[in-house]
Write a protein that holds these residues in place. Sequence first.
Motif, PDB file in Angstrom:
ATOM      1  N   GLN A 167      12.776  -4.118   6.587  1.00  0.00           N
ATOM      2  CA  GLN A 167      13.974  -3.512   5.862  1.00  0.00           C
ATOM      3  C   GLN A 167      14.771  -2.498   4.800  1.00  0.00           C
ATOM      4  OE1 GLN A 167      14.362  -7.586   2.624  1.00  0.00           O
ATOM      5  NE2 GLN A 167      16.397  -6.708   2.179  1.00  0.00           N
ATOM      6  N   GLU A 168      13.832  -1.996   4.147  1.00  0.00           N
ATOM      7  CA  GLU A 168      14.031  -1.303   4.066  1.00  0.00           C
ATOM      8  C   GLU A 168      14.434   0.656   4.614  1.00  0.00           C
ATOM      9  OE1 GLU A 168      10.517  -1.061  -0.217  1.00  0.00           O
ATOM     10  OE2 GLU A 168       9.433  -0.913   1.565  1.00  0.00           O
ATOM     11  N   ILE A 169      13.126   0.454   5.716  1.00  0.00           N
ATOM     12  CA  ILE A 169      13.564   1.532   6.666  1.00  0.00           C
ATOM     13  C   ILE A 169      15.486   1.556   7.156  1.00  0.00           C
ATOM     14  CG2 ILE A 169      13.025   2.064   8.929  1.00  0.00           C
ATOM     15  CD1 ILE A 169      10.475   1.449   9.149  1.00  0.00           C
ATOM     16  N   ASP A 170      15.403  -0.022   7.339  1.00  0.00           N
ATOM     17  CA  ASP A 170      17.115  -0.102   7.853  1.00  0.00           C
ATOM     18  C   ASP A 170      18.268   0.102   6.907  1.00  0.00           C
ATOM     19  OD1 ASP A 170      16.047  -0.758   9.866  1.00  0.00           O
ATOM     20  OD2 ASP A 170      16.127  -3.362   9.565  1.00  0.00           O
ATOM     21  N   GLN A 171      17.891  -0.026   5.907  1.00  0.00           N
ATOM     22  CA  GLN A 171      18.276   0.448   4.469  1.00  0.00           C
ATOM     23  C   GLN A 171      18.529   2.426   4.124  1.00  0.00           C
ATOM     24  OE1 GLN A 171      17.332  -1.576   1.257  1.00  0.00           O
ATOM     25  NE2 GLN A 171      18.138  -3.736   1.443  1.00  0.00           N
ATOM     26  N   ILE A 172      17.844   2.970   4.588  1.00  0.00           N
ATOM     27  CA  ILE A 172      17.525   4.134   4.501  1.00  0.00           C
ATOM     28  C   ILE A 172      18.444   4.857   5.481  1.00  0.00           C
ATOM     29  CG2 ILE A 172      16.117   6.403   4.520  1.00  0.00           C
ATOM     30  CD1 ILE A 172      14.019   4.691   3.285  1.00  0.00           C
ATOM     31  N   LEU A 173      18.440   4.136   6.709  1.00  0.00           N
ATOM     32  CA  LEU A 173      19.173   4.394   8.018  1.00  0.00           C
ATOM     33  C   LEU A 173      20.122   4.230   7.945  1.00  0.00           C
ATOM     34  CD1 LEU A 173      16.149   3.863  11.124  1.00  0.00           C
ATOM     35  CD2 LEU A 173      16.919   5.752   9.900  1.00  0.00           C
ATOM     36  N   ASP A 174      20.614   3.850   7.174  1.00  0.00           N
ATOM     37  CA  ASP A 174      22.169   2.875   6.988  1.00  0.00           C
ATOM     38  C   ASP A 174      23.149   3.633   5.687  1.00  0.00           C
ATOM     39  OD1 ASP A 174      22.269   0.961   8.698  1.00  0.00           O
ATOM     40  OD2 ASP A 174      21.670  -0.604   6.702  1.00  0.00           O
ATOM     41  N   LYS A 175      22.060   4.536   5.113  1.00  0.00           N
ATOM     42  CA  LYS A 175      22.622   5.599   3.851  1.00  0.00           C
ATOM     43  C   LYS A 175      22.523   7.255   4.232  1.00  0.00           C
ATOM     44  CE  LYS A 175      21.208   7.155  -0.394  1.00  0.00           C
ATOM     45  NZ  LYS A 175      20.869   7.330  -1.862  1.00  0.00           N
ATOM     46  N   ILE A 176      22.083   7.605   5.927  1.00  0.00           N
ATOM     47  CA  ILE A 176      21.551   8.382   6.172  1.00  0.00           C
ATOM     48  C   ILE A 176      22.693   8.201   6.957  1.00  0.00           C
ATOM     49  CG2 ILE A 176      20.235   9.907   8.152  1.00  0.00           C
ATOM     50  CD1 ILE A 176      17.807   9.060   7.108  1.00  0.00           C
ATOM     51  N   GLN A 227       0.639  -0.900  -0.036  1.00  0.00           N
ATOM     52  CA  GLN A 227       0.484   0.159  -0.133  1.00  0.00           C
ATOM     53  C   GLN A 227       0.804   1.219   0.259  1.00  0.00           C
ATOM     54  OE1 GLN A 227      -2.381  -0.861   3.476  1.00  0.00           O
ATOM     55  NE2 GLN A 227      -3.828  -1.394   2.710  1.00  0.00           N
ATOM     56  N   GLY A 228       2.172   1.310   0.436  1.00  0.00           N
ATOM     57  CA  GLY A 228       2.564   2.458   0.199  1.00  0.00           C
ATOM     58  C   GLY A 228       4.059   2.277   0.925  1.00  0.00           C
ATOM     59  N   TYR A 229       3.966   1.251   2.124  1.00  0.00           N
ATOM     60  CA  TYR A 229       4.371   1.307   3.597  1.00  0.00           C
ATOM     61  C   TYR A 229       5.613   1.347   3.485  1.00  0.00           C
ATOM     62  CZ  TYR A 229       0.335   3.459   5.382  1.00  0.00           C
ATOM     63  OH  TYR A 229      -0.895   4.864   6.139  1.00  0.00           O
ATOM     64  N   PRO A 230       6.655   1.435   3.949  1.00  0.00           N
ATOM     65  CA  PRO A 230       8.352   0.446   3.751  1.00  0.00           C
ATOM     66  C   PRO A 230       7.867  -0.462   4.341  1.00  0.00           C
ATOM     67  CG  PRO A 230       8.377   2.660   4.911  1.00  0.00           C
ATOM     68  CD  PRO A 230       7.043   3.014   4.252  1.00  0.00           C
ATOM     69  N   ASN A 231       8.919  -1.248   4.361  1.00  0.00           N
ATOM     70  CA  ASN A 231       8.603  -2.710   5.254  1.00  0.00           C
ATOM     71  C   ASN A 231      10.170  -2.102   6.212  1.00  0.00           C
ATOM     72  OD1 ASN A 231      10.913  -3.668   3.998  1.00  0.00           O
ATOM     73  ND2 ASN A 231       9.671  -5.111   2.600  1.00  0.00           N
ATOM     74  N   THR A 251      17.042   9.793  -1.291  1.00  0.00           N
ATOM     75  CA  THR A 251      16.493  10.326  -3.804  1.00  0.00           C
ATOM     76  C   THR A 251      14.972  11.013  -2.851  1.00  0.00           C
ATOM     77  OG1 THR A 251      15.568   8.172  -3.961  1.00  0.00           O
ATOM     78  CG2 THR A 251      17.880   8.401  -4.842  1.00  0.00           C
ATOM     79  N   LEU A 252      14.429  11.844  -3.377  1.00  0.00           N
ATOM     80  CA  LEU A 252      12.800  11.733  -3.247  1.00  0.00           C
ATOM     81  C   LEU A 252      12.184  11.140  -2.727  1.00  0.00           C
ATOM     82  CD1 LEU A 252      12.275  14.860  -6.071  1.00  0.00           C
ATOM     83  CD2 LEU A 252      12.896  15.192  -3.346  1.00  0.00           C
ATOM     84  N   LYS A 253      12.745  10.012  -3.455  1.00  0.00           N
ATOM     85  CA  LYS A 253      11.061   8.676  -3.111  1.00  0.00           C
ATOM     86  C   LYS A 253      11.492   7.800  -1.757  1.00  0.00           C
ATOM     87  CE  LYS A 253      10.058   3.625  -4.366  1.00  0.00           C
ATOM     88  NZ  LYS A 253       9.987   2.817  -5.892  1.00  0.00           N
ATOM     89  N   GLU A 254      13.103   7.764  -1.545  1.00  0.00           N
ATOM     90  CA  GLU A 254      13.643   7.419  -0.384  1.00  0.00           C
ATOM     91  C   GLU A 254      13.289   7.623   1.260  1.00  0.00           C
ATOM     92  OE1 GLU A 254      17.496   4.953  -0.945  1.00  0.00           O
ATOM     93  OE2 GLU A 254      17.449   7.263  -1.234  1.00  0.00           O
ATOM     94  N   LYS A 255      12.749   9.494   0.637  1.00  0.00           N
ATOM     95  CA  LYS A 255      12.053  10.455   1.998  1.00  0.00           C
ATOM     96  C   LYS A 255      10.855  10.853   1.338  1.00  0.00           C
ATOM     97  CE  LYS A 255      16.060  14.129   1.302  1.00  0.00           C
ATOM     98  NZ  LYS A 255      15.822  15.434   0.502  1.00  0.00           N
ATOM     99  N   GLU A 256      10.132  10.206   1.284  1.00  0.00           N
ATOM    100  CA  GLU A 256       8.745   9.793   1.350  1.00  0.00           C
ATOM    101  C   GLU A 256       8.582   8.893   1.449  1.00  0.00           C
ATOM    102  OE1 GLU A 256       4.607  10.493   0.834  1.00  0.00           O
ATOM    103  OE2 GLU A 256       6.859  11.956   0.696  1.00  0.00           O
ATOM    104  N   LEU A 257       9.452   7.877   1.388  1.00  0.00           N
ATOM    105  CA  LEU A 257       9.137   6.453   2.691  1.00  0.00           C
ATOM    106  C   LEU A 257       9.683   6.181   3.929  1.00  0.00           C
ATOM    107  CD1 LEU A 257      10.820   3.197  -0.103  1.00  0.00           C
ATOM    108  CD2 LEU A 257       8.419   4.286   0.842  1.00  0.00           C
TER     109      LEU A 257
END
Length: 285
Positions: free
Chosen positions: A252-261, A246-250, A270-276
């Motif tokens: 694993q996706e959250i952890d990957q984004i936090l690692d990137k930060i 439905q558009g909410y990250p799981n 990216t804009l998509k990652e910020k939105e997630l």
Amino acid sequence: MKENVLTSFIRDTYKTTSIIPYVITGQVVLFILLHIFDLITFSEKTSVDLYTIFYTESILPVSFREFLSQPWSLLTHPFIYTSLWNLLFDCLWLYWMGQLFLNLLHTRQFNSLFIGGTFVGAILFLILGFIPLLSTQPLYWHTTAFGLAAIISSLVVLVPNYEIRLLLLGNIKLKWIAAVYLGFQFAFLISTNKAAALSYLCIVFGGMLFMHQLQRGKDWSNFFIKKKRKLKVIRNNYENQKLSEQGYPNQQEIDQILDKISLKGYESLTLKEKELLFRASKKEN
């Protein structure tokens, strides 16, 4: 029928699981009440010094013996302010830093860190009161400075290069703003209240450790979540997958984004990652 403006404001402000509006409201209400008592005392309408009684009974004394006579001060001390500028300053910092934190992470993590920083700092303050060198004179503690220190120091670890636009100064990185804020607070406390200064320093490091552990996958705020039975694991996985569709990250996706930060900073998203990340922060609200 058109909704009343006040009703709409109250609904929009308090329709949240974040403690920010409740803390600010409590601070403002008690500040007003304290100064009403001050006016009553000053005008000599009563022989009882209501201002002094209310103030001394609400702040946290460094003496453990005094604390035992007013244990409720552990709950009331974060809301006590005597200076309007100090109140305004702390409320603005709580709102700004709180919104930044909530745009990146969950409300549960913010509430746990802020409340934990506030009360762990208070307990450390009481413990340090047993050391004669740190309590050579009557000392006390109030305000939410410990909780703010925990939030700000954690954001320094999460998004150190996040830029905040300041009037006349332009864009300044969060790590420099935090360094000035935390440094001045500690310098002031070490010259006036050594027990509070050492407690403040511990909370700063505690906030940084909280975020460091979160980036490594250890969320200390999960301590306040009831563990579900294994029978429900399959259902939860299915629900997580459904939310992801439905558009909410799981997770694993959250952890990957936090690692990137952590590696490259918030600006690298990216804009998509910020939105997630934004959707993830709202999923548990």
